[in-house]
Structure formats: C-alpha cells, structure tokens
Design a protein around this motif. Sequence first.
Motif, short mmCIF file in Angstrom:
data_model
loop_
_atom_site.label_atom_id
_atom_site.label_comp_id
_atom_site.label_asym_id
_atom_site.label_seq_id
_atom_site.Cartn_x
_atom_site.Cartn_y
_atom_site.Cartn_z
N MET A 172 0.64 -1.06 0.01
CA MET A 172 -0.23 0.16 -0.12
C MET A 172 0.88 1.34 0.10
SD MET A 172 -2.97 1.22 2.72
CE MET A 172 -3.46 -0.59 2.89
N THR A 173 0.71 1.95 -0.82
CA THR A 173 1.60 3.33 -0.96
C THR A 173 1.05 4.19 0.45
OG1 THR A 173 -0.35 4.67 -2.24
CG2 THR A 173 1.39 3.36 -3.41
N SER A 174 1.88 5.31 0.54
CA SER A 174 1.57 6.29 1.65
C SER A 174 0.29 7.00 1.32
CB SER A 174 2.76 7.13 2.09
OG SER A 174 3.06 8.01 0.85
N THR A 175 0.03 7.42 0.09
CA THR A 175 -1.41 8.19 0.02
C THR A 175 -1.87 7.20 -1.12
OG1 THR A 175 0.11 9.60 -1.59
CG2 THR A 175 -0.15 10.45 0.62
N PRO A 176 -2.68 6.38 -0.87
CA PRO A 176 -3.36 5.44 -1.89
C PRO A 176 -4.43 6.53 -2.48
CG PRO A 176 -4.17 4.85 0.36
CD PRO A 176 -2.94 6.00 0.58
N LEU A 177 -4.83 5.91 -3.72
CA LEU A 177 -5.93 6.69 -4.40
C LEU A 177 -7.07 6.14 -3.93
CD1 LEU A 177 -6.54 8.34 -6.97
CD2 LEU A 177 -6.72 6.10 -8.22
N VAL A 178 -8.01 7.39 -3.64
CA VAL A 178 -9.30 7.10 -3.45
C VAL A 178 -10.18 7.45 -4.42
CG1 VAL A 178 -11.18 7.91 -1.82
CG2 VAL A 178 -8.73 7.45 -0.96
N THR A 179 -11.15 6.71 -4.72
CA THR A 179 -12.07 7.01 -5.71
C THR A 179 -13.37 7.29 -4.94
OG1 THR A 179 -11.32 5.13 -7.39
CG2 THR A 179 -13.75 6.01 -7.63
N VAL A 180 -14.00 8.57 -5.36
CA VAL A 180 -15.24 9.25 -4.79
C VAL A 180 -16.17 9.03 -5.95
CG1 VAL A 180 -16.44 10.90 -3.71
CG2 VAL A 180 -14.26 10.68 -3.03
N ALA A 181 -17.26 8.13 -5.77
CA ALA A 181 -18.14 8.08 -6.59
C ALA A 181 -19.68 8.55 -6.13
CB ALA A 181 -18.27 6.45 -6.87
N VAL A 182 -20.07 9.43 -7.18
CA VAL A 182 -21.29 10.27 -6.96
C VAL A 182 -22.48 9.99 -7.87
CG1 VAL A 182 -22.20 12.31 -6.28
CG2 VAL A 182 -20.02 11.99 -5.74
N LEU A 183 -23.30 9.28 -7.71
CA LEU A 183 -24.50 9.29 -8.63
C LEU A 183 -25.58 10.46 -8.41
CD1 LEU A 183 -26.61 7.78 -10.48
CD2 LEU A 183 -27.67 6.77 -8.31
N VAL A 184 -25.76 10.90 -9.82
CA VAL A 184 -26.34 12.39 -9.87
C VAL A 184 -27.57 12.30 -10.47
CG1 VAL A 184 -26.23 14.78 -10.64
CG2 VAL A 184 -24.30 13.78 -9.77
N TYR A 185 -28.76 12.50 -10.10
CA TYR A 185 -29.96 12.67 -10.60
C TYR A 185 -30.86 13.90 -10.04
CZ TYR A 185 -34.53 11.58 -12.58
OH TYR A 185 -35.69 11.80 -13.54
N ASN A 186 -31.00 15.00 -10.71
CA ASN A 186 -31.72 16.07 -10.72
C ASN A 186 -31.36 16.72 -9.24
OD1 ASN A 186 -32.76 15.92 -13.07
ND2 ASN A 186 -34.62 15.28 -12.66
N THR A 187 -30.38 16.91 -8.74
CA THR A 187 -29.82 17.50 -7.55
C THR A 187 -29.30 18.76 -7.73
OG1 THR A 187 -27.89 16.15 -7.45
CG2 THR A 187 -29.95 15.29 -6.25
N GLU A 188 -29.63 19.81 -8.78
CA GLU A 188 -29.02 20.97 -8.87
C GLU A 188 -28.99 21.78 -7.52
OE1 GLU A 188 -30.55 23.81 -11.63
OE2 GLU A 188 -32.36 22.56 -11.45
N LYS A 189 -30.05 21.81 -6.90
CA LYS A 189 -30.02 22.59 -5.40
C LYS A 189 -29.16 22.29 -4.57
CE LYS A 189 -33.47 23.55 -1.69
NZ LYS A 189 -34.76 23.26 -1.32
N TYR A 190 -28.60 21.04 -4.75
CA TYR A 190 -27.43 20.59 -3.37
C TYR A 190 -26.26 20.23 -4.11
CZ TYR A 190 -32.10 19.41 -1.59
OH TYR A 190 -33.45 19.52 -1.20
N LEU A 191 -26.18 20.29 -5.48
CA LEU A 191 -25.00 19.75 -5.90
C LEU A 191 -23.73 20.54 -5.78
CD1 LEU A 191 -24.07 17.44 -7.75
CD2 LEU A 191 -24.72 18.63 -9.64
N HIS A 192 -23.68 21.92 -5.76
CA HIS A 192 -22.49 22.81 -5.33
C HIS A 192 -21.81 22.39 -4.01
CE1 HIS A 192 -22.65 25.48 -8.79
NE2 HIS A 192 -24.11 25.64 -8.58
N GLU A 193 -22.72 22.20 -3.08
CA GLU A 193 -22.49 22.05 -1.89
C GLU A 193 -21.71 20.60 -1.74
OE1 GLU A 193 -23.56 22.55 2.91
OE2 GLU A 193 -25.17 22.47 1.37
#
Length: 128
Positions: free
Chosen positions: A1-22
Amino acid sequence: MTSTPLVTVAVLVYNTEKYLHECINSIINQTYQNLEIIFINDCSTDNSLDILKSYSAKDSRIKIITNNKNLDRGVSRNVALDIARGEYLLFIDSDDWVDLTLCEKVVNKAKENNADMVLFSAYQVNGE
C-alpha cells in the motif's frame, strides 16, 4: 500500500442541482487530495450536468459519465465500480455533503487497522 493511496469518490447524480454545489465543494476541498472523483449523471433533466461540467473544467480529478438512459442507483454505482481505479472507494449521494477531513480520516483508519472496509456515522438533515 502506498503512503497516499488513491481514493475513488463516486457520486450518482439525478436532478440535484439545488444541492450539487455543496456536495462537489465538500469533495474537491478534502484535506486528502489523492482523489479520483467520478460523477455518474443518470439522465438528469435539470442543470446538474452543466454544474458538473463547470467543475470538471477546473479540476482534472473529476470524470463525468452520463448514462444513455436512467439506470437508477444500483446499476449506476456498478458503472462507477467498473471504471474506478482507487485502492479505496467511497460512495456519496449528490444531495449530501461530507466533512472536509472525511477521506483523510477514513484512509488513516483503514491503514491503521489494515481494514478492507471502514464504517462511519452520518447525520440526517431535514429541511433547509
């Protein structure tokens, strides 16, 4: 394991423009920066895709996948799993936001305990 492993952040988006910026700001501003950020646009009909594109133009860690038809959560998350390159994977809903130290704390805890999975608490916020 490397000292800073890659983390994948996965986000499903469906009609959430009101909250998406945050949501996006809470991900891109993590104290842990070795992130691959995948947004799966599940045929949003609002301005969600335009918001994603504006962030993607400024942050090379962001990838946008747009489904050809609405696939719902399970199938869309599998799309993310198929392309994720990270040693760790974090799913976030697009109407949520996370603490800016979340990825750092989770990676540290996983490394400390040689864990394959880290569970943590969440708060539910209702209304505005």
